[in-house]
Design a protein around this motif. Structure first.
Motif, PDB file in Angstrom:
ATOM      1  N   GLU A   5       0.835  -1.208   0.000  1.00  0.00           N
ATOM      2  CA  GLU A   5       0.000   0.000   0.000  1.00  0.00           C
ATOM      3  C   GLU A   5       0.867   1.255   0.000  1.00  0.00           C
ATOM      4  O   GLU A   5       1.976   1.250   0.530  1.00  0.00           O
ATOM      5  N   SER A   6       0.314   2.312  -0.551  1.00  0.00           N
ATOM      6  CA  SER A   6       0.972   3.615  -0.516  1.00  0.00           C
ATOM      7  C   SER A   6      -0.097   4.691  -0.620  1.00  0.00           C
ATOM      8  O   SER A   6      -1.251   4.407  -0.941  1.00  0.00           O
ATOM      9  N   GLY A   8      -0.863   6.977   1.906  1.00  0.00           N
ATOM     10  CA  GLY A   8      -1.355   7.506   3.166  1.00  0.00           C
ATOM     11  C   GLY A   8      -0.665   8.811   3.531  1.00  0.00           C
ATOM     12  O   GLY A   8       0.300   9.229   2.887  1.00  0.00           O
ATOM     13  N   LEU A  19      -5.307   6.124  -1.992  1.00  0.00           N
ATOM     14  CA  LEU A  19      -4.447   5.020  -1.625  1.00  0.00           C
ATOM     15  C   LEU A  19      -4.279   4.087  -2.823  1.00  0.00           C
ATOM     16  O   LEU A  19      -5.211   3.899  -3.603  1.00  0.00           O
ATOM     17  N   CYS A  21      -2.674   0.159  -4.018  1.00  0.00           N
ATOM     18  CA  CYS A  21      -2.250  -1.169  -3.582  1.00  0.00           C
ATOM     19  C   CYS A  21      -1.694  -1.910  -4.788  1.00  0.00           C
ATOM     20  O   CYS A  21      -2.451  -2.297  -5.684  1.00  0.00           O
ATOM     21  N   ARG A  37      -9.638  -1.154   7.432  1.00  0.00           N
ATOM     22  CA  ARG A  37      -8.923  -0.170   8.238  1.00  0.00           C
ATOM     23  C   ARG A  37      -9.020  -0.527   9.713  1.00  0.00           C
ATOM     24  O   ARG A  37      -9.964  -1.179  10.142  1.00  0.00           O
ATOM     25  N   ILE A  89      -5.093   2.881  10.214  1.00  0.00           N
ATOM     26  CA  ILE A  89      -4.181   2.219   9.283  1.00  0.00           C
ATOM     27  C   ILE A  89      -5.067   1.505   8.263  1.00  0.00           C
ATOM     28  O   ILE A  89      -5.972   0.750   8.645  1.00  0.00           O
ATOM     29  N   TYR A  91      -5.501  -1.140   5.176  1.00  0.00           N
ATOM     30  CA  TYR A  91      -4.907  -2.363   4.657  1.00  0.00           C
ATOM     31  C   TYR A  91      -5.592  -2.778   3.362  1.00  0.00           C
ATOM     32  O   TYR A  91      -6.822  -2.748   3.256  1.00  0.00           O
ATOM     33  N   GLN A 112       0.959  -4.504   4.391  1.00  0.00           N
ATOM     34  CA  GLN A 112       1.430  -4.079   5.694  1.00  0.00           C
ATOM     35  C   GLN A 112       0.667  -2.882   6.234  1.00  0.00           C
ATOM     36  O   GLN A 112       0.768  -2.572   7.423  1.00  0.00           O
ATOM     37  N   THR A 114      -1.032   1.286   5.471  1.00  0.00           N
ATOM     38  CA  THR A 114      -0.551   2.657   5.323  1.00  0.00           C
ATOM     39  C   THR A 114      -1.372   3.554   6.251  1.00  0.00           C
ATOM     40  O   THR A 114      -2.600   3.407   6.331  1.00  0.00           O
ATOM     41  N   GLN A 115      -0.691   4.444   6.945  1.00  0.00           N
ATOM     42  CA  GLN A 115      -1.346   5.282   7.944  1.00  0.00           C
ATOM     43  C   GLN A 115      -2.057   6.461   7.284  1.00  0.00           C
ATOM     44  O   GLN A 115      -1.471   7.182   6.464  1.00  0.00           O
TER      45      GLN A 115
END
Length: 120
Positions: A5-6, A8, A19, A21, A37, A89, A91, A112, A114-115
């Motif tokens: 993931e990216s 955040g 976001l 994935c 989440r 977070i 997911y 993993q 992303t916040q």
């Protein structure tokens, strides 16, 4: 199968984030992909999934949109009109099957996380 993931970050209430994935190892186009989440002190919860259709949690319906780019083997979650209660977070998850999948146990692979933090 690997999910990353990216996208955040920290935004103000009312703002937007997208976001991403990225899925490697197996394709994402023939199975259900989902977003979940987990907020601090709470259990992980379903947000959205995409198969031949899309399905959303009531709390995000009308604000979030899940899409997929099969050529890039990537799934996206566009989040608009963000609220402080969206802080969590996030997911990404991949099922081994198609169809609407709302439960964690419906998914075999997870990223993993992303916040996402929304300030008021």
């Amino acid at each position: 199968v690997h999910l990353v993931e990216s996208g955040g970050g920290l935004v103000q209430a009312g703002g937007s984030l997208r976001l991403s994935c990225a899925v490697s190892g197996r394709t994402a186009d023939a199975v259900t992909m989902g977003w979940f989440r987990q907020a601090p002190g709470k259990e992980r919860e379903f947000v959205a999934c995409i198969t031949w259709a899309t399905y959303y949690a009531d709390s995000v319906k009308g604000r979030f949109t899940i899409t997929r780019d099969n050529a890039k083997n990537t799934v996206y979650l566009q989040m608009n009109n963000l609220k402080p209660e969206d802080t969590a977070i996030y997911y990404c998850a991949r099922s081994n099957y198609g169809g609407i999948a709302l439960r964690e146990q419906d998914y075999a692979y997870w990223g993993q996380g992303t916040q996402v933090t929304i300030s008021s």
